[in-house]
Design an enzyme around this catalytic site. Structure first.
Site, PDB file in Angstrom:
ATOM      1  N   THR A   1      33.270  39.720  34.556  1.00 30.22           N
ATOM      2  CA  THR A   1      31.969  39.120  34.218  1.00 30.22           C
ATOM      3  C   THR A   1      32.127  37.642  33.856  1.00 30.22           C
ATOM      4  O   THR A   1      31.523  36.761  34.493  1.00 30.22           O
ATOM      5  CB  THR A   1      31.336  39.875  33.018  1.00 30.22           C
ATOM      6  OG1 THR A   1      31.262  41.258  33.345  1.00 30.22           O
ATOM      7  CG2 THR A   1      29.966  39.350  32.687  1.00 30.22           C
TER       8      THR A   1
ATOM      9  N   GLU B   1      36.617  28.676  21.966  1.00 34.52           N
ATOM     10  CA  GLU B   1      35.184  28.555  21.660  1.00 34.52           C
ATOM     11  C   GLU B   1      34.404  29.799  22.093  1.00 34.52           C
ATOM     12  O   GLU B   1      33.472  30.244  21.419  1.00 34.52           O
ATOM     13  CB  GLU B   1      34.614  27.319  22.372  1.00 34.52           C
ATOM     14  CG  GLU B   1      33.167  27.022  22.079  1.00 34.52           C
ATOM     15  CD  GLU B   1      32.908  26.782  20.588  1.00 34.52           C
ATOM     16  OE1 GLU B   1      33.306  25.727  20.097  1.00 34.52           O
ATOM     17  OE2 GLU B   1      32.316  27.655  19.926  1.00 34.52           O
TER      18      GLU B   1
ATOM     19  N   GLY C   1      29.322  33.907  22.124  1.00 32.98           N
ATOM     20  CA  GLY C   1      29.043  33.496  23.511  1.00 32.98           C
ATOM     21  C   GLY C   1      28.863  32.009  23.696  1.00 32.98           C
ATOM     22  O   GLY C   1      29.785  31.221  23.502  1.00 32.98           O
TER      23      GLY C   1
ATOM     24  N   GLY D   1      25.954  43.183  31.449  1.00 33.68           N
ATOM     25  CA  GLY D   1      27.242  42.503  31.251  1.00 33.68           C
ATOM     26  C   GLY D   1      27.468  42.017  29.834  1.00 33.68           C
ATOM     27  O   GLY D   1      28.332  41.183  29.584  1.00 33.68           O
TER      28      GLY D   1
ATOM     29  N   GLU E   1      31.338  45.268  25.831  1.00 29.87           N
ATOM     30  CA  GLU E   1      32.772  45.260  26.105  1.00 29.87           C
ATOM     31  C   GLU E   1      33.085  46.353  27.122  1.00 29.87           C
ATOM     32  O   GLU E   1      32.295  47.291  27.304  1.00 29.87           O
ATOM     33  CB  GLU E   1      33.557  45.532  24.814  1.00 29.87           C
ATOM     34  CG  GLU E   1      33.405  44.463  23.757  1.00 29.87           C
ATOM     35  CD  GLU E   1      33.820  43.089  24.250  1.00 29.87           C
ATOM     36  OE1 GLU E   1      34.975  42.906  24.636  1.00 29.87           O
ATOM     37  OE2 GLU E   1      32.974  42.182  24.256  1.00 29.87           O
TER      38      GLU E   1
ATOM     39  N   ASP F   1      33.729  44.777  17.229  1.00 29.86           N
ATOM     40  CA  ASP F   1      33.676  43.466  17.885  1.00 29.86           C
ATOM     41  C   ASP F   1      33.149  42.404  16.910  1.00 29.86           C
ATOM     42  O   ASP F   1      33.673  41.285  16.853  1.00 29.86           O
ATOM     43  CB  ASP F   1      32.782  43.555  19.134  1.00 29.86           C
ATOM     44  CG  ASP F   1      32.618  42.207  19.816  1.00 29.86           C
ATOM     45  OD1 ASP F   1      33.573  41.751  20.487  1.00 29.86           O
ATOM     46  OD2 ASP F   1      31.544  41.585  19.665  1.00 29.86           O
TER      47      ASP F   1
ATOM     48  N   LYS G   1      35.081  38.962  15.472  1.00 32.89           N
ATOM     49  CA  LYS G   1      34.504  37.599  15.429  1.00 32.89           C
ATOM     50  C   LYS G   1      34.465  37.081  13.990  1.00 32.89           C
ATOM     51  O   LYS G   1      34.746  35.902  13.747  1.00 32.89           O
ATOM     52  CB  LYS G   1      33.101  37.618  16.051  1.00 32.89           C
ATOM     53  CG  LYS G   1      33.151  37.836  17.567  1.00 32.89           C
ATOM     54  CD  LYS G   1      31.805  38.265  18.105  1.00 32.89           C
ATOM     55  CE  LYS G   1      31.853  38.456  19.617  1.00 32.89           C
ATOM     56  NZ  LYS G   1      30.710  39.206  20.128  1.00 32.89           N
TER      57      LYS G   1
HETATM   58  P1  NDP Z   1      35.597  42.304  32.540  1.00 31.20           P
HETATM   59  O1  NDP Z   1      36.125  43.669  32.321  1.00 31.20           O
HETATM   60  O2  NDP Z   1      34.326  42.118  33.267  1.00 31.20           O
HETATM   61  O3  NDP Z   1      36.702  41.410  33.301  1.00 31.20           O
HETATM   62  C1  NDP Z   1      38.089  41.539  33.131  1.00 31.20           C
HETATM   63  C2  NDP Z   1      38.724  41.393  34.492  1.00 31.20           C
HETATM   64  O4  NDP Z   1      40.145  41.331  34.348  1.00 31.20           O
HETATM   65  C3  NDP Z   1      38.420  42.566  35.430  1.00 31.20           C
HETATM   66  O5  NDP Z   1      38.095  42.089  36.714  1.00 31.20           O
HETATM   67  C4  NDP Z   1      39.720  43.342  35.416  1.00 31.20           C
HETATM   68  O6  NDP Z   1      39.928  44.093  36.573  1.00 31.20           O
HETATM   69  C5  NDP Z   1      40.724  42.214  35.331  1.00 31.20           C
HETATM   70  N1  NDP Z   1      42.042  42.630  34.888  1.00 31.20           N
HETATM   71  C6  NDP Z   1      42.392  43.711  34.162  1.00 31.20           C
HETATM   72  N2  NDP Z   1      43.743  43.724  33.969  1.00 31.20           N
HETATM   73  C7  NDP Z   1      44.232  42.642  34.601  1.00 31.20           C
HETATM   74  C8  NDP Z   1      45.531  42.100  34.776  1.00 31.20           C
HETATM   75  N3  NDP Z   1      46.610  42.699  34.258  1.00 31.20           N
HETATM   76  N4  NDP Z   1      45.671  40.962  35.504  1.00 31.20           N
HETATM   77  C9  NDP Z   1      44.598  40.366  36.036  1.00 31.20           C
HETATM   78  N5  NDP Z   1      43.326  40.830  35.905  1.00 31.20           N
HETATM   79  C10 NDP Z   1      43.146  41.948  35.190  1.00 31.20           C
HETATM   80  O7  NDP Z   1      35.528  41.623  31.108  1.00 31.20           O
HETATM   81  P2  NDP Z   1      34.622  40.396  30.651  1.00 31.20           P
HETATM   82  O8  NDP Z   1      34.639  39.333  31.673  1.00 31.20           O
HETATM   83  O9  NDP Z   1      33.329  40.893  30.146  1.00 31.20           O
HETATM   84  O10 NDP Z   1      35.444  39.922  29.354  1.00 31.20           O
HETATM   85  C11 NDP Z   1      36.627  39.160  29.468  1.00 31.20           C
HETATM   86  C12 NDP Z   1      37.007  38.691  28.072  1.00 31.20           C
HETATM   87  O11 NDP Z   1      35.958  37.892  27.544  1.00 31.20           O
HETATM   88  C13 NDP Z   1      37.230  39.822  27.069  1.00 31.20           C
HETATM   89  O12 NDP Z   1      38.232  39.428  26.167  1.00 31.20           O
HETATM   90  C14 NDP Z   1      35.879  39.904  26.349  1.00 31.20           C
HETATM   91  O13 NDP Z   1      35.998  40.443  25.043  1.00 31.20           O
HETATM   92  C15 NDP Z   1      35.515  38.442  26.306  1.00 31.20           C
HETATM   93  N6  NDP Z   1      34.098  38.143  26.172  1.00 31.20           N
HETATM   94  C16 NDP Z   1      33.176  38.751  26.988  1.00 31.20           C
HETATM   95  C17 NDP Z   1      31.852  38.409  26.896  1.00 31.20           C
HETATM   96  C18 NDP Z   1      30.802  39.036  27.739  1.00 31.20           C
HETATM   97  O14 NDP Z   1      29.619  38.751  27.508  1.00 31.20           O
HETATM   98  N7  NDP Z   1      31.139  39.851  28.733  1.00 31.20           N
HETATM   99  C19 NDP Z   1      31.404  37.391  25.939  1.00 31.20           C
HETATM  100  C20 NDP Z   1      32.457  36.804  25.133  1.00 31.20           C
HETATM  101  C21 NDP Z   1      33.749  37.189  25.264  1.00 31.20           C
HETATM  102  P3  NDP Z   1      39.427  45.634  36.571  1.00 31.20           P
HETATM  103  O15 NDP Z   1      37.942  45.587  36.369  1.00 31.20           O
HETATM  104  O16 NDP Z   1      39.823  46.111  37.917  1.00 31.20           O
HETATM  105  O17 NDP Z   1      40.143  46.289  35.441  1.00 31.20           O
HETATM  106  N1  HSE Z   2      30.349  42.519  23.812  1.00 31.53           N
HETATM  107  C1  HSE Z   2      30.112  41.271  23.185  1.00 31.53           C
HETATM  108  C2  HSE Z   2      28.696  41.237  22.642  1.00 31.53           C
HETATM  109  C3  HSE Z   2      30.305  40.144  24.164  1.00 31.53           C
HETATM  110  O1  HSE Z   2      27.893  42.097  23.012  1.00 31.53           O
HETATM  111  O2  HSE Z   2      28.400  40.373  21.843  1.00 31.53           O
HETATM  112  C4  HSE Z   2      30.223  38.782  23.524  1.00 31.53           C
HETATM  113  O3  HSE Z   2      31.312  38.555  22.700  1.00 31.53           O
END
Ligand code: NDP
Ligand code: HSE
Length: 438
Positions: free
Chosen positions: A15, A131, A136, A189, A192, A203, A207
């Site tokens: 995401t 950041e 977010g 999206g 988590e 979570d 934070k």
């Molecule tokens: P996602 O699960 O959408 O994305 C993670 C990606 O990493 C997936 O495509 C996953 O593949 C891939 N992945 C898993 N293992 C590996 C690896 N060993 N090497 C390379 N790629 C890998 O998560 P988000 O994008 O939502 O979140 C990412 C981070 O950002 C997390 O730490 C989350 O807590 C943080 N975050 C998220 C927010 C949100 O709104 N979504 C907001 C703020 C922070 P696969 O799906 O195949 O496992």
């Molecule tokens: N899962 C988290 C939330 C993503 O809903 O706030 C942003 O950190």
């Protein structure tokens, strides 16, 4: 001044990773004009290179080989967006050892192992920018570290989980069930990968650990934080609270106590419906911060989702590329963790909302008030609606004056023992957020 090219590697094309790629590919000219930085996304590493993604990449960018970033000396910045605390930690340590600055949104990892990672970064003479880890798209880390640098922070009250705020808002205003609202938050999206982390309050605690560490200048671990989630919230309590002038929010609170300790807690909280935080709805987050010089400041914005979080990541890329993050990171030294400096939740002073389901018969109220008196708890409000049902059980809502958590816990245990109390008593803290000038 000549433009400077910055080569970037990204791990995790989910995401947030997709949002970062979208900005770097679509808005690079705009960013160059604004900053003089030519941001070049050289490699994206993900375990799955076949999956349909919302962004189309130039040929050769996507790979499943982490070493394509580690071994590329021209890549200066590595972004970890994998999530979790094991693989992600290895990735960050590898990137630092390979001489790259690291950017991450991984609050779980920083809350659990931040100090170890910061030490590794200091040793490698590199920085970690984070950041996007809290709230977010709201630039709250930079606000605390630079904008509010003159202040001794007295308290933080934050709605810092978009998923929980979305669920509570939809339960309140659209009458949706908990499960329906959670499913929508996942589809959008916000949640988590394991949404238990969101709804359990974990979570928000991650934070709060990060925000309170940088606010109070000491290492804080999630274990130091008292946590209750929203899993057991009943819509009935949201409605009764509303009737009495309160709105229910999951708050993350970090507060200096009069005794000089730090009170750290995440729990469902009734706040006055006229407080600005009560009007923060859906996936939006907001953080009220009280500083000794500035007074009250409040930060508001989208707390989760692809583009808001990507906005924070790209802001970090620019700050790292300009050299600002590194200068600031050098001063990120936290006092070692000290459990004695953390206030015990039993000593917490608060007002409380209590809901009992009781037999509607003479003497019931006398028994309730005698238990409150026994524990030196003073009533400030009571609500009882007439209700007709076959088993003659009615809800009674009690609002207390300020009292100690341990007195309330003892009273709840006594209520539960009464034959005429027919439920496990519901207890929600009422949080009186100070008005500036108080
Ligand atoms: P996602 O699960 O959408 O994305 C993670 C990606 O990493 C997936 O495509 C996953 O593949 C891939 N992945 C898993 N293992 C590996 C690896 N060993 N090497 C390379 N790629 C890998 O998560 P988000 O994008 O939502 O979140 C990412 C981070 O950002 C997390 O730490 C989350 O807590 C943080 N975050 C998220 C927010 C949100 O709104 N979504 C907001 C703020 C922070 P696969 O799906 O195949 O496992
Ligand atoms: N899962 C988290 C939330 C993503 O809903 O706030 C942003 O950190």
């Amino acid at each position: 001044m000549a433009d400077k090219t910055i080569k970037i590697g990204l791990v995790g094309f989910g995401t947030v990773g997709s949002g970062v790629a979208k900005i770097l590919l679509e808005d690079c000219d705009y960013i160059k004009a604004k900053t003089g930085l030519k941001l070049e996304l050289v490699k994206i590493v993900d375990v799955d290179t076949k999956k349909e993604r919302p962004v189309k990449l130039p040929a050769g960018v996507l790979t499943n080989d982490l070493n394509s970033i580690v071994n590329d000396k021209d890549i200066q910045i590595a972004i970890e967006l994998v999530g979790g605390t094991k693989i992600a930690k290895d990735i960050q340590l590898k990137m630092l050892a390979a001489g790259k600055d690291v950017i991450t949104a991984n609050k779980a990892l920083l809350a659990e192992h931040g100090n170890e990672l910061y030490t590794a970064a200091h040793k490698a003479d590199k920085c970690i920018a984070f950041e996007a880890s809290c709230a977010g798209g709201i630039p709250i880390i930079s606000a605390i570290r630079t904008g509010l640098a003159a202040n001794k922070i007295k308290a933080i009250y934050g709605i810092v989980n978009g998923t929980c705020n979305y669920i509570l808002t939809n339960m309140t205003s659209k009458n949706e069930s908990f499960r329906t609202a959670l499913k929508q938050a996942q589809d959008k999206g916000y949640a988590e990968a394991d949404p238990t982390l969101d709804i359990s309050g974990g979570d928000s605690a991650h934070k709060l650990a990060i925000l309170s560490s940088i606010s109070f200048g000491c290492e804080i671990h999630p274990e130091d934080i008292f946590v209750e989630g929203i899993e057991n919230i009943d819509i009935a309590d949201i409605r009764y609270g509303h009737e009495m002038g309160y709105t229910l929010k999951l708050l993350a609170i970090g507060q200096k106590t009069a005794e000089g300790k730090i009170s750290l807690r995440v729990h469902p909280s009734f706040i006055a419906s006229e407080n600005a935080l009560a009007r923060v709805d859906g996936p939006f987050n907001a953080i009220s911060i009280f500083g000794h010089a500035v007074g009250h400041t409040m930060f508001y914005g989208r707390g989760a989702g692809m583009m808001p979080t990507a906005s924070a990541i790209v802001a970090d890329i620019i700050e790292v590329a300009m050299g600002n993050s590194k200068k600031l990171f050098k001063h990120l030294t936290l006092e070692p963790r000290n459990k004695d400096s953390i206030a015990k939740v039993d000593d917490l002073m608060s007002r409380f909302y209590i809901r009992l389901r009781v037999l509607d018969k003479p003497g019931t109220f006398a028994q309730i008030t005698s238990i409150l008196a026994k524990h030196e708890i003073s009533l400030s409000g009571v609500l009882q609606h007439e209700e007709q049902n076959s088993n003659n059980v009615v809800p009674v809502i009690i609002i207390t004056h300020q009292t100690q958590q341990k007195k309330i816990s003892a009273a709840l245990a006594d209520f539960e023992k009464l034959e005429m109390v027919k439920n496990k008593p519901v207890c929600i803290r009422i949080v009186d957020i100070p008005q500036d000038g108080d």
